[in-house]
Design an enzyme around this catalytic site. Structure first.
Site, PDB file in Angstrom:
ATOM      1  N   CYS A 179      -0.611   4.216   2.414  1.00  0.00           N
ATOM      2  CA  CYS A 179      -0.678   4.310   3.802  1.00  0.00           C
ATOM      3  C   CYS A 179      -0.069   2.798   4.286  1.00  0.00           C
ATOM      4  CB  CYS A 179      -1.977   4.722   4.356  1.00  0.00           C
ATOM      5  SG  CYS A 179      -3.336   3.734   3.314  1.00  0.00           S
ATOM      6  N   SER A 180      -0.923   2.045   4.947  1.00  0.00           N
ATOM      7  CA  SER A 180      -0.559   0.736   5.144  1.00  0.00           C
ATOM      8  C   SER A 180      -1.822  -0.270   5.059  1.00  0.00           C
ATOM      9  CB  SER A 180      -0.065   0.655   6.602  1.00  0.00           C
ATOM     10  OG  SER A 180      -0.816   1.233   7.625  1.00  0.00           O
ATOM     11  N   CYS A 181      -2.739  -0.010   4.139  1.00  0.00           N
ATOM     12  CA  CYS A 181      -3.835  -1.089   4.011  1.00  0.00           C
ATOM     13  C   CYS A 181      -3.332  -2.323   4.149  1.00  0.00           C
ATOM     14  CB  CYS A 181      -4.511  -0.624   2.642  1.00  0.00           C
ATOM     15  SG  CYS A 181      -5.127   1.200   2.676  1.00  0.00           S
ATOM     16  N   CYS A 190       1.087  -1.118   0.077  1.00  0.00           N
ATOM     17  CA  CYS A 190      -0.167  -0.123  -0.125  1.00  0.00           C
ATOM     18  C   CYS A 190       0.733   1.173  -0.038  1.00  0.00           C
ATOM     19  CB  CYS A 190      -0.878   0.164   1.173  1.00  0.00           C
ATOM     20  SG  CYS A 190      -1.785   1.591   1.370  1.00  0.00           S
TER      21      CYS A 190
END
Lengths: 95, 214
Positions: B123-125, B120
């Site tokens: 962000c950090s999905c 991702c």
């Protein structure tokens, strides 16, 4: 406008402020619609809790690494998929 | 002589000869203060109790990659389930008692021709319901930026060297979908049951930076 699977699309090269979900490195690049993920509320508006949140169609768009990185591509035939909302897309042959 | 410390300065050492580690004595950051303020307001206004918040934290901590591994092992042993998983990942996981909540899950299958890897960049999905909290490296800019630029080099640093004729397919989770890699079932596992197979499936294999091995 609604795109079909397999259709070539180009990501608009725009830079609006806010909670934008379209990565910078893909703007202006051309890919193929991999699948249609249906409509959902636009996260760019949802993030701010606006009263009137538009619905947007979400697509998975498939790019080649050659298209994304040009001569810098690690292996041009490798691929990259990303989810892009419809208001960021235009037909690849648009002027 | 490993414990011959006569030439060393013992200041700042514990009685057992190890350095003291600082505690979290720095002032709270803006976001730490905001988290405490919101949590206290939720309790004060009767929206949630402290116990409910603690329960929710415990529920989130209880999610581990074992859930994802169970899904993969089922797909390896049950072709009909695998077909449903690839068709609609969310529905198949709900069927197994691991609902994906509001988000939708897309399962991508590794084949002898294509290797999938998830990132991702924004962000950090991450499919937390199936894999728990993401590892620190998944959230750091090095992994997030390099995986879309030079995935083969990144995979190689994880110890995964892909043959030149295998296509790397990177998935950048930019919006509402969450992704899980369905790795190839390793050879030599023909007689194994679902539980034994699940034990072969690591978190990293489901992100796509590793492959299961016997």
């Amino acid at each position: 406008m609604v795109y079909r699977v397999g259709e070539a699309v180009r990501l608009k090269r725009m830079a609006p402020p806010g909670h934008v979900r379209t990565p910078w490195y893909l703007r202006g690049r051309t890919g193929i619609i991999e699948r249609d993920l249906g409509e959902s509320h636009d996260p760019e508006a949802l993030a701010y809790g606006w009263a009137d949140i538009p619905r947007r169609r979400l697509y998975r768009v498939r790019f080649t690494m050659a298209e994304v990185w040009g001569d810098r591509a690690e292996r041009p035939e490798d691929r990259l998929d990303a989810e892009i909302f419809d208001h960021w897309l235009e037909p690849a042959d648009a002027a | 002589m490993p414990h011959d410390h006569h030439d060393h300065d013992h200041e700042g050492m514990s009685p057992s000869g190890h350095p003291y580690r600082p505690d979290q004595d720095a002032p709270l950051t803006r976001f730490q203060k905001m988290e405490i303020a919101v949590r206290e307001l939720l309790v004060e206004k009767g929206v949630a109790t402290e116990a409910e918040i603690a329960d929710q934290v415990a529920r989130m901590d209880a999610r581990t990659p074992a859930r994802g591994a169970a899904v993969i092992a089922r797909a390896w042993t049950d072709p009909a389930f695998k077909a449903r998983l690839l068709e609609d990942g969310s529905a198949a996981c709900t069927e197994m008692g691991a609902p994906v909540d509001a988000l939708r899950l897309i399962v991508v299958e590794n084949t002898p021709e294509v290797h999938n890897v998830i990132v991702c960049t924004l962000c950090s999905c991450y499919p937390r319901n199936l894999l728990g909290l993401p590892p620190d490296w998944y959230k750091q800019r090095a992994y997030r930026s390099r995986t879309v630029i030079e995935p083969r080099k990144v995979l190689s640093e994880f110890g995964l060297d892909l043959p030149e004729d295998v296509t790397v397919q990177v998935h950048d989770s930019t919006a509402d979908m969450r992704y899980l890699v369905l790795p190839m079932r390793p050879e030599g596992t023909e007689g194994m049951d679902e539980a034994a197979l699940a034990a072969l499936v690591s978190r990293d294999a489901m992100i796509g930076v590793a492959v299961p091995k016997v």
